[in-house]
Design a protein around this motif. Structure first.
Motif, PDB file in Angstrom:
ATOM      1  N   GLN A 164       0.907  -1.166  -0.291  1.00  0.00           N
ATOM      2  CA  GLN A 164       0.761   0.262  -0.422  1.00  0.00           C
ATOM      3  C   GLN A 164       1.009   1.579  -0.029  1.00  0.00           C
ATOM      4  O   GLN A 164       0.484   2.132  -0.559  1.00  0.00           O
ATOM      5  N   TYR A 165       2.166   1.199   0.784  1.00  0.00           N
ATOM      6  CA  TYR A 165       2.724   2.409   0.769  1.00  0.00           C
ATOM      7  C   TYR A 165       3.628   2.832  -0.113  1.00  0.00           C
ATOM      8  O   TYR A 165       3.258   3.783  -0.948  1.00  0.00           O
ATOM      9  N   ILE A 166       3.964   1.681  -1.192  1.00  0.00           N
ATOM     10  CA  ILE A 166       4.595   1.922  -2.698  1.00  0.00           C
ATOM     11  C   ILE A 166       3.651   2.417  -3.550  1.00  0.00           C
ATOM     12  O   ILE A 166       3.726   3.222  -4.119  1.00  0.00           O
ATOM     13  N   ALA A 167       2.602   1.524  -3.627  1.00  0.00           N
ATOM     14  CA  ALA A 167       1.505   2.447  -4.196  1.00  0.00           C
ATOM     15  C   ALA A 167       1.393   3.217  -4.197  1.00  0.00           C
ATOM     16  O   ALA A 167       0.949   4.715  -5.295  1.00  0.00           O
ATOM     17  N   ALA A 168       0.887   4.187  -3.245  1.00  0.00           N
ATOM     18  CA  ALA A 168       0.605   5.228  -2.313  1.00  0.00           C
ATOM     19  C   ALA A 168       1.280   6.570  -3.070  1.00  0.00           C
ATOM     20  O   ALA A 168       1.192   7.758  -3.081  1.00  0.00           O
ATOM     21  N   VAL A 169       3.094   6.428  -2.648  1.00  0.00           N
ATOM     22  CA  VAL A 169       4.629   7.176  -3.261  1.00  0.00           C
ATOM     23  C   VAL A 169       4.624   7.041  -5.151  1.00  0.00           C
ATOM     24  O   VAL A 169       4.232   8.258  -5.031  1.00  0.00           O
ATOM     25  N   ARG A 170       3.532   5.740  -5.635  1.00  0.00           N
ATOM     26  CA  ARG A 170       4.085   6.131  -6.737  1.00  0.00           C
ATOM     27  C   ARG A 170       3.080   6.936  -7.441  1.00  0.00           C
ATOM     28  O   ARG A 170       2.974   7.293  -8.270  1.00  0.00           O
ATOM     29  N   GLN A 171       1.511   6.855  -6.526  1.00  0.00           N
ATOM     30  CA  GLN A 171       0.771   7.246  -7.351  1.00  0.00           C
ATOM     31  C   GLN A 171       1.348   9.098  -6.947  1.00  0.00           C
ATOM     32  O   GLN A 171       0.347   9.852  -7.848  1.00  0.00           O
ATOM     33  N   LEU A 172       1.637   8.819  -6.125  1.00  0.00           N
ATOM     34  CA  LEU A 172       1.305  10.502  -5.722  1.00  0.00           C
ATOM     35  C   LEU A 172       2.370  10.996  -6.578  1.00  0.00           C
ATOM     36  O   LEU A 172       2.263  13.001  -6.966  1.00  0.00           O
ATOM     37  N   LEU A 173       3.279  10.468  -6.982  1.00  0.00           N
ATOM     38  CA  LEU A 173       4.692  11.100  -7.188  1.00  0.00           C
ATOM     39  C   LEU A 173       4.311  10.940  -9.170  1.00  0.00           C
ATOM     40  O   LEU A 173       4.994  11.985 -10.080  1.00  0.00           O
ATOM     41  N   ALA A 174       3.064  10.164  -9.672  1.00  0.00           N
ATOM     42  CA  ALA A 174       3.362  10.272 -10.951  1.00  0.00           C
ATOM     43  C   ALA A 174       1.917  11.547 -11.159  1.00  0.00           C
ATOM     44  O   ALA A 174       1.984  11.761 -12.086  1.00  0.00           O
ATOM     45  N   SER A 175       0.801  11.220  -9.872  1.00  0.00           N
ATOM     46  CA  SER A 175       0.247  12.440 -10.133  1.00  0.00           C
ATOM     47  C   SER A 175       0.785  14.300 -10.225  1.00  0.00           C
ATOM     48  O   SER A 175       0.865  14.688 -11.440  1.00  0.00           O
ATOM     49  N   ALA A 176       1.840  13.913  -9.673  1.00  0.00           N
ATOM     50  CA  ALA A 176       2.908  15.592  -9.094  1.00  0.00           C
ATOM     51  C   ALA A 176       3.554  15.388 -10.583  1.00  0.00           C
ATOM     52  O   ALA A 176       3.727  16.800 -11.205  1.00  0.00           O
ATOM     53  N   PHE A 177       4.191  14.540 -11.287  1.00  0.00           N
ATOM     54  CA  PHE A 177       4.669  15.283 -12.249  1.00  0.00           C
ATOM     55  C   PHE A 177       4.414  14.385 -14.322  1.00  0.00           C
ATOM     56  O   PHE A 177       4.775  14.805 -15.165  1.00  0.00           O
ATOM     57  N   GLU A 178       2.677  14.196 -14.279  1.00  0.00           N
ATOM     58  CA  GLU A 178       1.452  13.957 -15.325  1.00  0.00           C
ATOM     59  C   GLU A 178       1.994  12.335 -15.821  1.00  0.00           C
ATOM     60  O   GLU A 178       2.559  12.765 -16.952  1.00  0.00           O
TER      61      GLU A 178
END
Length: 233
Positions: free
Chosen positions: A215-229
C-alpha cells in the motif's frame, strides 16, 4: 516487478546480516585478523547486530566497546580482531549501506532505460523494499548521522546525495523526452527522499494504521505520478 526480484522481500539477492557481513569482510580482508571466513562472518554478524540494536536503544555515541562486547558475546580482544575502534566499525556499516543502495538501484531491467516513468516507479519500489529488508541498517545511518564523527557524517551525506542523483537522472531523462512535466529535477529528487525515508524511520506510524508495504509503495508511486503527470506503471 522485474522477474529477477524473486526473494521473499521482492529483491534479487541475499540481504541477510550474514550476507552483508560477508561483503564487509571481503572489503576489509586486509585489516580483519580472523582468517577462517565462516568464523569471521558469524562473529562479525553478532557484532553488527549488537551495534545496531544498542544504537537504536541508547545511541551510537553512548555505546562503548564494553557494551558491545557484552551484547554480542565477543570478547574485547575478539572485537579488536575485526576493527581498531568504534569509528572503524561505523565506517564498515555505512560503507555497506552506501554500496548496497548504489548497487541495487543500478540493476534496473534494460528496458527501463526506454521508459522513464516505469523506471521511476521501479526505483521507488526497489528502494522501499530494500529499506524494509535492511531496516536496522538504514535507521542506524539516518538516526545517528548527526552524532557521527566528521568523516562518517560526510559519508552519510554523500550516500544521500548519491541516491538523490539516481532519481534526479531519471527525472531529467523523462523531462527531456516529454514523459514528465517538471522544473528542477534535482529539487524534486531531494523531495522524493523523505517519502522513501518515512517508511523505515516512522514504521510504528504505518503499523498503527495497518498500512502494508504494498500500500505504501502504491501510494508513493501514485503521488509522484500525479505530481509529474505520469501514469503509474
Amino acid at each position: 516487478m522485474d522477474e529477477r526480484l524473486k526473494t521473499d522481500s521482492g529483491l534479487a539477492g541475499d540481504f541477510s546480516t550474514e550476507a552483508l557481513c560477508r561483503r564487509i569482510l571481503e572489503r576489509h580482508r586486509s585489516t580483519i585478523r580472523v582468517q577462517k571466513t565462516h568464523v569471521a562472518v558469524k562473529k562479525l554478524s553478532l557484532i553488527v547486530d549488537a551495534m545496531l540494536d544498542l544504537s537504536n536503544k541508547q545511541g551510537f555515541h553512548a555505546t562503548s566497546l564494553r557494551d558491545l562486547s557484552k551484547a554480542s558475546g565477543v570478547s574485547m580482544g575478539g572485537l579488536y580482531s575485526y576493527f581498531d575502534s568504534k569509528t572503524t566499525l561505523l565506517t564498515m556499516i555505512l560503507n555497506e549501506v552506501l554500496d548496497t543502495v548504489t548497487r541495487v538501484l543500478g540493476q534496473e531491467p534494460p528496458d527501463m532505460m526506454k521508459d522513464p516513468a516505469a523506471h521511476l516507479g521501479w526505483l521507488i519500489e526497489t528502494h522501499i523494499r530494500l529499506t524494509e529488508v535492511m531496516q536496522p541498517w538504514f535507521v542506524f545511518a539516518y538516526m545517528e548521522a548527526k552524532s557521527f564523527p566528521e568523516p562518517a557524517r560526510r559519508m552519510a551525506v554523500d550516500s544521500e546525495a548519491a541516491t538523490e542523483k539516481i532519481f534526479a537522472d531519471v527525472l531529467k531523462r523523462g523531462a527531456a523526452a516529454g514523459h514528465f512535466r517538471i522544473e528542477g529535477p534535482d529539487l524534486a529528487a531531494a523531495l522524493i527522499k523523505p517519502l522513501l525515508q518515512d517508511w523505515y524511520v516512522k514504521r510504528a506510524k504505518y503499523r498503527k494504521r495497518g498500512t502494508s508495504i504494498e500500500q505504501y509503495i502504491a501510494a508513493v508511486r501514485q503521488l509522484l505520478a500525479s505530481a509529474f503527470e505520469a501514469s503509474p506503471r
